[in-house]
Design a protein around this motif. Structure first.
Motif, PDB file in Angstrom:
ATOM      1  N   PHE A 151       0.828  -1.199   0.000  1.00 20.94           N
ATOM      2  CA  PHE A 151       0.000   0.000   0.000  1.00 20.94           C
ATOM      3  C   PHE A 151       0.868   1.257   0.000  1.00 20.94           C
ATOM      4  N   PRO A 152       1.408   1.655  -1.149  1.00 18.84           N
ATOM      5  CA  PRO A 152       2.214   2.870  -1.179  1.00 18.84           C
ATOM      6  C   PRO A 152       1.404   4.147  -1.009  1.00 18.84           C
ATOM      7  N   LEU A 153       0.087   4.077  -1.202  1.00 16.40           N
ATOM      8  CA  LEU A 153      -0.768   5.250  -1.029  1.00 16.40           C
ATOM      9  C   LEU A 153      -1.480   5.186   0.314  1.00 16.40           C
ATOM     10  N   LEU A 154      -1.422   6.294   1.045  1.00 14.71           N
ATOM     11  CA  LEU A 154      -1.934   6.321   2.414  1.00 14.71           C
ATOM     12  C   LEU A 154      -3.429   6.068   2.479  1.00 14.71           C
ATOM     13  N   HIS A 155      -4.195   6.606   1.553  1.00 12.26           N
ATOM     14  CA  HIS A 155      -5.639   6.390   1.586  1.00 12.26           C
ATOM     15  C   HIS A 155      -5.974   4.913   1.375  1.00 12.26           C
ATOM     16  N   ASP A 156      -5.193   4.226   0.551  1.00 12.37           N
ATOM     17  CA  ASP A 156      -5.407   2.790   0.361  1.00 12.37           C
ATOM     18  C   ASP A 156      -5.080   2.022   1.644  1.00 12.37           C
ATOM     19  N   LEU A 157      -3.991   2.410   2.291  1.00 10.05           N
ATOM     20  CA  LEU A 157      -3.605   1.756   3.541  1.00 10.05           C
ATOM     21  C   LEU A 157      -4.662   2.002   4.617  1.00 10.05           C
ATOM     22  N   ASN A 158      -5.153   3.227   4.702  1.00  5.61           N
ATOM     23  CA  ASN A 158      -6.157   3.566   5.698  1.00  5.61           C
ATOM     24  C   ASN A 158      -7.452   2.792   5.455  1.00  5.61           C
ATOM     25  N   HIS A 159      -7.887   2.727   4.199  1.00  6.59           N
ATOM     26  CA  HIS A 159      -9.118   2.003   3.878  1.00  6.59           C
ATOM     27  C   HIS A 159      -8.968   0.520   4.203  1.00  6.59           C
ATOM     28  N   PHE A 160      -7.840  -0.059   3.802  1.00  6.28           N
ATOM     29  CA  PHE A 160      -7.621  -1.488   4.063  1.00  6.28           C
ATOM     30  C   PHE A 160      -7.582  -1.769   5.556  1.00  6.28           C
ATOM     31  N   SER A 161      -6.803  -0.991   6.303  1.00  5.04           N
ATOM     32  CA  SER A 161      -6.641  -1.265   7.733  1.00  5.04           C
ATOM     33  C   SER A 161      -7.948  -1.048   8.489  1.00  5.04           C
ATOM     34  N   ARG A 162      -8.720  -0.067   8.066  1.00  2.10           N
ATOM     35  CA  ARG A 162      -9.993   0.221   8.719  1.00  2.10           C
ATOM     36  C   ARG A 162     -10.999  -0.908   8.498  1.00  2.10           C
ATOM     37  N   GLU A 163     -11.108  -1.370   7.258  1.00  3.61           N
ATOM     38  CA  GLU A 163     -12.056  -2.439   6.940  1.00  3.61           C
ATOM     39  C   GLU A 163     -11.593  -3.783   7.498  1.00  3.61           C
ATOM     40  N   ARG A 164     -10.297  -4.048   7.399  1.00  4.81           N
ATOM     41  CA  ARG A 164      -9.770  -5.337   7.821  1.00  4.81           C
ATOM     42  C   ARG A 164      -9.808  -5.508   9.327  1.00  4.81           C
ATOM     43  N   ALA A 165      -9.717  -4.414  10.082  1.00  4.61           N
ATOM     44  CA  ALA A 165      -9.622  -4.491  11.537  1.00  4.61           C
ATOM     45  C   ALA A 165     -10.791  -5.247  12.161  1.00  4.61           C
ATOM     46  N   LEU A 166     -11.964  -5.160  11.565  1.00  4.74           N
ATOM     47  CA  LEU A 166     -13.141  -5.826  12.121  1.00  4.74           C
ATOM     48  C   LEU A 166     -13.154  -7.323  11.848  1.00  4.74           C
ATOM     49  N   GLU A 167     -12.189  -7.808  11.068  1.00  2.00           N
ATOM     50  CA  GLU A 167     -12.073  -9.250  10.827  1.00  2.00           C
ATOM     51  C   GLU A 167     -11.409  -9.958  11.996  1.00  2.00           C
ATOM     52  N   GLY A 168     -10.562  -9.242  12.749  1.00  2.00           N
ATOM     53  CA  GLY A 168      -9.841  -9.845  13.860  1.00  2.00           C
ATOM     54  C   GLY A 168      -8.403 -10.174  13.501  1.00  2.00           C
ATOM     55  N   CYS A 169      -7.759 -10.951  14.322  1.00  2.00           N
ATOM     56  CA  CYS A 169      -6.366 -11.344  14.076  1.00  2.00           C
ATOM     57  C   CYS A 169      -6.061 -12.600  14.878  1.00  2.00           C
ATOM     58  N   GLU A 170      -4.895 -13.161  14.658  1.00  2.00           N
ATOM     59  CA  GLU A 170      -4.482 -14.342  15.414  1.00  2.00           C
ATOM     60  C   GLU A 170      -3.192 -14.036  16.167  1.00  2.00           C
ATOM     61  N   PRO A 171      -2.981 -14.661  17.311  1.00  2.00           N
ATOM     62  CA  PRO A 171      -1.725 -14.445  18.047  1.00  2.00           C
ATOM     63  C   PRO A 171      -0.584 -15.195  17.370  1.00  2.00           C
ATOM     64  N   TRP A 172       0.528 -14.521  17.213  1.00  2.39           N
ATOM     65  CA  TRP A 172       1.707 -15.123  16.588  1.00  2.39           C
ATOM     66  C   TRP A 172       2.833 -15.232  17.599  1.00  2.39           C
ATOM     67  N   LEU A 173       3.197 -16.457  17.894  1.00  7.63           N
ATOM     68  CA  LEU A 173       4.357 -16.738  18.729  1.00  7.63           C
ATOM     69  C   LEU A 173       5.429 -17.344  17.825  1.00  7.63           C
ATOM     70  N   PRO A 174       6.420 -16.567  17.393  1.00  2.31           N
ATOM     71  CA  PRO A 174       7.472 -17.127  16.549  1.00  2.31           C
ATOM     72  C   PRO A 174       8.244 -18.207  17.284  1.00  2.31           C
ATOM     73  N   VAL A 175       8.595 -19.258  16.557  1.00  2.00           N
ATOM     74  CA  VAL A 175       9.404 -20.348  17.104  1.00  2.00           C
ATOM     75  C   VAL A 175      10.740 -20.356  16.360  1.00  2.00           C
ATOM     76  N   ARG A 176      11.809 -20.265  17.096  1.00  3.93           N
ATOM     77  CA  ARG A 176      13.157 -20.132  16.516  1.00  3.93           C
ATOM     78  C   ARG A 176      13.708 -21.507  16.152  1.00  3.93           C
ATOM     79  N   LEU A 177      14.149 -21.646  14.913  1.00  3.24           N
ATOM     80  CA  LEU A 177      14.786 -22.866  14.419  1.00  3.24           C
ATOM     81  C   LEU A 177      16.184 -22.513  13.934  1.00  3.24           C
ATOM     82  N   VAL A 178      17.194 -23.047  14.607  1.00  5.46           N
ATOM     83  CA  VAL A 178      18.590 -22.762  14.278  1.00  5.46           C
ATOM     84  C   VAL A 178      19.093 -23.813  13.297  1.00  5.46           C
TER      85      VAL A 178
END
Length: 397
Positions: A285-312
C-alpha cells in the motif's frame, strides 16, 4: 492488567503512518547517504520510495535499554493498571452506553480471539474492555515517547469518531502545557487520565485499527523479557511535530517503509522481526488512503496471536510462524520453556511446501518466505517468494 499471566507482560504498539505529500524524509539524524535509483539491490521487491505518499515513525531505543537496546521500534510499551482504570468512564462518558465504546464489533468468533483481546476484564475488576485499554495504552505511550498526542475533543458526537478519512492532529493545545503534562505522564501514567480531563479530550481509540498480535519468542530475550503485544495501525493526515524523550528513546525517524527496510539491509539501523514483517506487508500500500481504507475495513475481521518459534540451522536461523509446515503442533504458549529447535540442515535444505517464516543468514540479512493464505483478510508481506505458488488455505486452522 491480566495478573493471571505468569510469563507474559501485556503491551501495545502502534504503527503510525502520516501523509507527506511526497516531501523529503524527516530525520533528526543526519542521513549517511541519499536513497535513489533502484530501491533494492538484492532479493527484495519493495516499491521505490517515490511511490509512497506517507512515512512511518520509528523510535530508537536507548543503548541502556534492557530489551532490544539500540533497536528502531514502533511507539508503544507496557500496559499500565491506569489504562484499565474506571476513571476512564468519565472521560468516555458519551460512549459508555455504546457497544465496545463505538469501536465496532469484530467478526472473529470470541473463542478464536487472541487472549489479549478475549480476556474478560470485568471479571478482573475493570469496566474498561481490553480493546479499549490497549488502545489507550498505545496513545499514552506514543505521547510519552514521541510527544505526539492522538486525541479528539470530548464534545464531538459519535459519528465524528468514525470518519473514513485520515486522522487529524489536534493543534489547539498550548505547547508548554503539553510539555508539562508529558513530564507528569512520564512520571506516573495515571496522570494521563487527569490530563485528558483537564484538556477535555479523549484518546483517539477510533483511529487505532487492530492490526496483529505478536508474542516474544521464548529463549531469545531472557526469561523476564516476554511480551504479548497488541499491534494497531493509525493513519494521520500529516507528519506531526515529534520529540524523543531522551530517556527510553534517543532518536526518531520518519521514513517510507521501503527506505526503512533498505536502511536495515544496509546495516544503517536494526529493526526487530515484527517491524521487518509488518513494514514488508505495508509495501502493498504505497498510497496512504489505500492503507487507511484497508486497515480500517480489515480491523473488524480480527487477528491471530503469533508466537514465533526459533529454528537454528547450519547456516543461520529462522522464525517459524503459524501455518508453516515446520511450526510445532503445540508451541509453548505459556512461555514456560526456553527451547530453540535445531537442525544440521541449511536453510535451503529445510522442507518448503507450506511456508510462513522469516529466514536470517545474519542479523541484517532477513527474508520473509510465505506462500500460505493469510487469515482474517490480511495481506502477506512482499518478499522474494512469488505471490503465485500453490496456496495452502489456513483459514480453518
Amino acid at each position: 492488567m491480566n495478573t493471571a499471566l505468569k510469563h507474559w507482560k501485556e503491551a501495545a504498539t502502534v504503527i503510525l503512518a502520516a501523509g507527506t505529500r511526497r516531501r523529503p524524509v524527516v530525520n533528526n539524524l543526519k542521513d549517511k547517504a541519499p536513497f535513489g535509483g533502484v530501491q533494492n539491490n538484492s532479493k527484495q521487491m519493495w516499491p521505490h520510495r517515490s511511490e509512497f505518499d506517507y512515512e512511518v515513525l520509528l523510535l530508537k531505543r536507548s543503548g541502556k535499554s534492557g530489551f532490544m537496546p539500540n533497536a528502531y521500534v514502533f511507539p508503544g510499551g507496557l500496559v499500565d493498571s491506569s489504562d484499565f482504570s474506571s476513571d476512564w468512564l468519565q472521560v468516555f462518558k458519551s460512549f459508555r452506553n455504546s457497544s465496545h465504546f463505538g469501536l465496532g464489533v469484530v467478526k472473529q468468533p470470541h473463542e478464536t480471539r487472541p487472549p489479549i483481546f478475549a480476556t474478560d476484564r470485568a471479571k478482573m475488576g475493570s469496566p474498561i474492555p481490553g480493546e479499549v485499554a490497549f488502545r489507550i495504552c498505545a496513545v499514552r505511550e506514543t505521547f510519552e515517547e514521541s510527544g505526539i498526542l492522538l486525541v479528539v475533543p470530548q464534545k464531538a458526537d459519535e459519528t465524528q469518531h468514525q470518519p473514513p478519512t485520515l486522522a487529524p492532529i489536534v493543534h489547539k493545545y498550548d505547547k508548554h502545557k503539553l510539555n508539562k503534562w508529558r513530564s507528569l505522564v512520564l512520571k506516573n501514567p495515571v496522570n494521563f487520565i487527569d490530563m485528558c480531563k483537564e484538556l477535555e479530550c479523549m484518546p483517539n481509540i477510533w483511529a487505532m485499527h487492530e492490526w496483529g498480535n505478536w508474542l516474544t519468542p521464548t529463549g531469545v530475550y531472557g526469561e523476564k523479557r516476554r511480551y504479548d503485544t497488541a499491534f494497531f495501525i493509525c493513519c494521520l493526515q500529516e507528519v506531526p511535530q515529534t520529540m524523543q524523550d531522551e530517556k527510553e528513546i534517543i532518536h526518531f525517524k520518519w521514513s517510507t517503509p521501503s527506505e526503512i527496510l533498505q536502511s536495515y539491509e544496509s546495516q544503517e539501523m536494526w529493526i526487530a522481526p515484527p517491524q521487518f514483517y509488518e513494514l514488508s506487508r505495508m509495501c502493498h500500500f504505497p498510497l496512504l488512503h489505500d492503507l487507511n481504507h484497508f486497515s480500517r475495513e480489515r480491523a473488524l475481521e480480527g487477528c491471530e496471536p503469533w508466537l514465533p518459534v526459533r529454528l537454528v540451522s547450519s547456516d543461520g536461523y529462522m522464525l517459524l510462524l503459524p501455518g508453516d509446515e515446520l511450526y510445532p503442533d503445540n508451541p509453548d504458549w505459556m512461555g514456560e520453556n526456553q527451547v530453540n529447535m535445531t537442525t544440521e540442515k541449511s536453510l535451503e535444505e529445510l522442507p518448503a511446501t507450506a511456508l510462513h517464516r522469516i529466514e536470517f543468514h545474519s542479523l541484517y540479512d532477513a527474508t520473509v518466505n510465505v506462500n500460505i493464505k493469510p487469515r482474517y483478510n490480511h495481506r502477506n508481506p512482499i518478499s522474494k517468494v512469488s505471490d503465485n505458488p500453490v496456496i495452502k488455505d489456513n483459514s480453518k486452522l
